[in-house]
Scaffold this active site. Structure first.
Site, mmCIF file in Angstrom:
data_model
loop_
_atom_site.group_PDB
_atom_site.id
_atom_site.type_symbol
_atom_site.label_atom_id
_atom_site.label_comp_id
_atom_site.label_asym_id
_atom_site.label_seq_id
_atom_site.Cartn_x
_atom_site.Cartn_y
_atom_site.Cartn_z
ATOM 1 N N ASP A 151 -12.318 16.472 -10.925
ATOM 2 C CA ASP A 151 -11.477 15.685 -10.133
ATOM 3 C C ASP A 151 -10.311 14.807 -9.320
ATOM 4 O O ASP A 151 -9.708 14.469 -9.050
ATOM 5 C CB ASP A 151 -11.659 14.132 -11.679
ATOM 6 C CG ASP A 151 -10.800 14.178 -13.003
ATOM 7 O OD1 ASP A 151 -10.537 15.517 -12.582
ATOM 8 O OD2 ASP A 151 -10.701 13.300 -13.363
ATOM 9 N N HIS A 152 -9.501 16.062 -10.135
ATOM 10 C CA HIS A 152 -7.972 16.608 -9.703
ATOM 11 C C HIS A 152 -7.308 17.439 -10.369
ATOM 12 O O HIS A 152 -8.147 18.117 -11.063
ATOM 13 C CB HIS A 152 -7.014 15.074 -10.107
ATOM 14 C CG HIS A 152 -7.496 14.461 -11.166
ATOM 15 N ND1 HIS A 152 -6.334 14.953 -12.400
ATOM 16 C CD2 HIS A 152 -7.742 13.686 -12.472
ATOM 17 C CE1 HIS A 152 -6.516 15.352 -13.822
ATOM 18 N NE2 HIS A 152 -7.258 13.552 -14.170
ATOM 19 N N HIS A 192 -0.625 13.923 -13.364
ATOM 20 C CA HIS A 192 -1.708 13.743 -11.887
ATOM 21 C C HIS A 192 -1.068 12.701 -11.313
ATOM 22 O O HIS A 192 0.123 11.992 -11.891
ATOM 23 C CB HIS A 192 -3.222 14.544 -12.297
ATOM 24 C CG HIS A 192 -3.680 13.376 -12.627
ATOM 25 N ND1 HIS A 192 -4.354 11.964 -12.456
ATOM 26 C CD2 HIS A 192 -4.244 13.765 -14.696
ATOM 27 C CE1 HIS A 192 -4.713 12.214 -14.130
ATOM 28 N NE2 HIS A 192 -4.511 12.662 -14.929
ATOM 29 N N HIS A 201 -2.064 17.818 -20.176
ATOM 30 C CA HIS A 201 -1.269 16.728 -19.920
ATOM 31 C C HIS A 201 -0.251 16.416 -21.638
ATOM 32 O O HIS A 201 0.720 16.962 -21.503
ATOM 33 C CB HIS A 201 -2.000 14.701 -21.114
ATOM 34 C CG HIS A 201 -2.386 14.366 -19.446
ATOM 35 N ND1 HIS A 201 -1.701 14.041 -18.396
ATOM 36 C CD2 HIS A 201 -3.954 14.034 -19.217
ATOM 37 C CE1 HIS A 201 -2.607 13.584 -17.102
ATOM 38 N NE2 HIS A 201 -4.306 13.331 -18.163
ATOM 39 N N ASP A 249 -13.027 17.335 -16.267
ATOM 40 C CA ASP A 249 -11.583 16.596 -16.070
ATOM 41 C C ASP A 249 -10.529 17.101 -16.184
ATOM 42 O O ASP A 249 -10.164 17.938 -16.593
ATOM 43 C CB ASP A 249 -11.737 15.300 -17.352
ATOM 44 C CG ASP A 249 -10.821 14.419 -16.966
ATOM 45 O OD1 ASP A 249 -9.474 15.152 -15.708
ATOM 46 O OD2 ASP A 249 -10.822 13.529 -16.713
ATOM 47 N N THR A 262 -8.636 10.110 -13.041
ATOM 48 C CA THR A 262 -9.670 10.218 -12.891
ATOM 49 C C THR A 262 -11.083 8.921 -12.830
ATOM 50 O O THR A 262 -12.084 9.799 -12.317
ATOM 51 C CB THR A 262 -10.546 10.321 -14.373
ATOM 52 O OG1 THR A 262 -9.173 11.202 -15.059
ATOM 53 C CG2 THR A 262 -11.694 10.467 -15.287
#
Length: 446
Positions: free
Chosen positions: A251-252, A357, A208, A44, A80
């Protein structure tokens, strides 16, 4: 028997053998042409360039031993749950309708955090079948280890085996990472699973908490690299190198959040009275916000938000076609997308993340990695960028199953496969070679 009388018999045997090969169920495992298995791993928040400022010998070896894409592009939304479900279904977000990490109900104002949605079938089951179920319906055995959506039922059908990530559980324990690899590889080697999806919550969490440029992010990338090395060693110990294809993706991406005193942060209530004008909202959540105006107030909301800096506000049906969101039934009528790095705040600043994100998927900071290796992938192959929606038809091809309707295209990824790939095609080619040898050799010795 004379050579002339034997030749028709051999030709008949050739025709029968080829017919049996063609009639064999697609991708039946066994022999030189059997179906290979597939392991999909998602890290992730692994931005496309995270391995460029860290020593990553195992990921570097994958470049030589398999396929690397320059980067891949997630769907809008760069979150996510929506992005993972696009990968596993091959559908845009407006089709699969997992339109946020947070499960919500605009009429009741219910809001359920991401990890608490993982067993909530009503959030995931919207008529689109994920790959696990499609594969099971064609006779394969599948499993999900922490992968978003794996814990739900689809038209009443569950994934064969599921381990669901628990809320509040730490994501960065390297010993457990290795144990999880051992578990899923044992499913392949001891229980004959065909498809397993494995999810890790890093480097998203550290991105994060600390930001994408922090030394802790670099440390977790080194941990991921060690984990990739462990994966390859563990595959070798189980004799899976010639039988298992592996795709590693995400996912990003992640970007640094812009904060005071360097910039003025966005506080939407400065531009409109949210309590008066909105009946539902999710706005304090990274770079993507949604809201439902009160009856008759939609135009007023749009005009007020248009005056706010560092964001773009859309009426849902007017969003760009490239977003693939406008036809969603579940998404509220007003969508707000912040400029890169600007987090949305509703009434006051509560956001503490250093990285985030949810921003436009065209931004390079939102792009993510793609690596693949195994018996069906070329070696030392650099792929041009592609959208993550195209991973689904690639996985169907690797598993030799019929895909459900999807928005992807195998043309985007077929160049990374070796020329002889294809379960049924390999079986037919192998049978042809064996029978041809049978025809030629007796003819020579008669």
């Amino acid at each position: 028997m004379s050579r002339a009388r034997l030749r028709p018999v051999l030709l008949l045997l050739l025709a029968v053998s080829l017919g049996r090969a063609a009639a064999k169920p697609p991708g039946s495992r066994g022999g030189l042409g059997g179906r290979k298995r597939l392991l999909l791993i998602s890290f992730d928040g692994f931005r496309w360039d995270y391995d460029q400022d860290v020593d990553t010998p195992n990921l570097d070896q994958l470049v030589r031993d398999g396929v690397k894409a320059k980067y891949i592009t997630p769907p809008m939304l760069t979150m996510t749950s929506p992005s993972h479900f696009t990968t596993i279904t091959g559908r845009w977000v407006e089709d699969h309708e997992v339109v946020h990490n947070m499960m919500f109900n605009t009429k009741t104002n219910q809001k359920v955090p991401h990890k608490e949605t993982l067993r909530r079938s009503e959030w995931w089951d919207n008529g689109v079948l994920p790959l696990w179920i499609t594969a099971q319906n064609q006779g394969l055995k599948t499993a999900s280890f922490y992968y978003p959506g794996g814990g739900a039922n689809y038209s009443g059908q569950a994934v064969n085996r599921v381990v669901v990530e628990e809320s509040g559980y730490p994501d960065d324990n390297e010993t457990e990472w290795r144990q999880n690899i051992d578990t899923v590889l044992d499913w392949f080697s001891q229980e004959d699973f065909d498809l397993v999806t494995l999810y890790y919550g890093e480097p998203d969490n550290v991105g994060h908490a600390r930001g994408p440029d922090h030394s802790d992010r670099k440390a977790i990338i080194r941990q991921i690299d060690r984990t990739v090395g462990y994966l390859r060693d563990a595959m070798g110990r189980r004799g899976l190198d010639s039988d298992l294809n592996v795709i590693i993706t995400s996912d990003h991406g992640m970007t640094t959040v812009k904060k005071r005193p360097l910039v003025d942060e966005i506080v939407l209530n400065k531009y409109l009275n949210l309590l008066k004008l909105a009946s539902f909202e999710i706005l304090d959540y990274g770079g993507f916000g949604i809201l439902t105006p009160r009856p008759g107030r939609e135009q007023e909301v749009l005009e007020a938000l248009a005056k706010a800096p560092n964001l773009t506000v859309y009426r849902k049906e007017d969003m760009p076609e490239s977003f693939h969101l406008a036809r969603s039934r579940r998404l509220p009528p007003v969508v707000v997308v912040a400029d890169l790095g600007f987090n949305l705040n509703s009434r006051f600043i509560v956001y503490v993340n250093k990285g985030d994100h949810g921003f436009h998927n065209g931004e390079m900071d939102m792009k993510m990695i793609f690596r693949a290796f195994g018996p069906d992938f070329k070696k030392n192959f650099l792929s041009e960028p592609f959208d993550s929606v195209h991973v689904y038809p690639l996985m169907c091809r690797l598993l030799d199953i019929r895909a459900e309707p999807n928005n992807g295209s195998l043309e985007q990824t077929s160049d990374m496969l070796i020329a002889t790939h294809g379960g049924g095609a390999r079986t037919s080619l192998t049978s042809l070679m064996m029978v041809t040898a049978f025809v030629v050799i007796p003819t020579l010795i008669l």
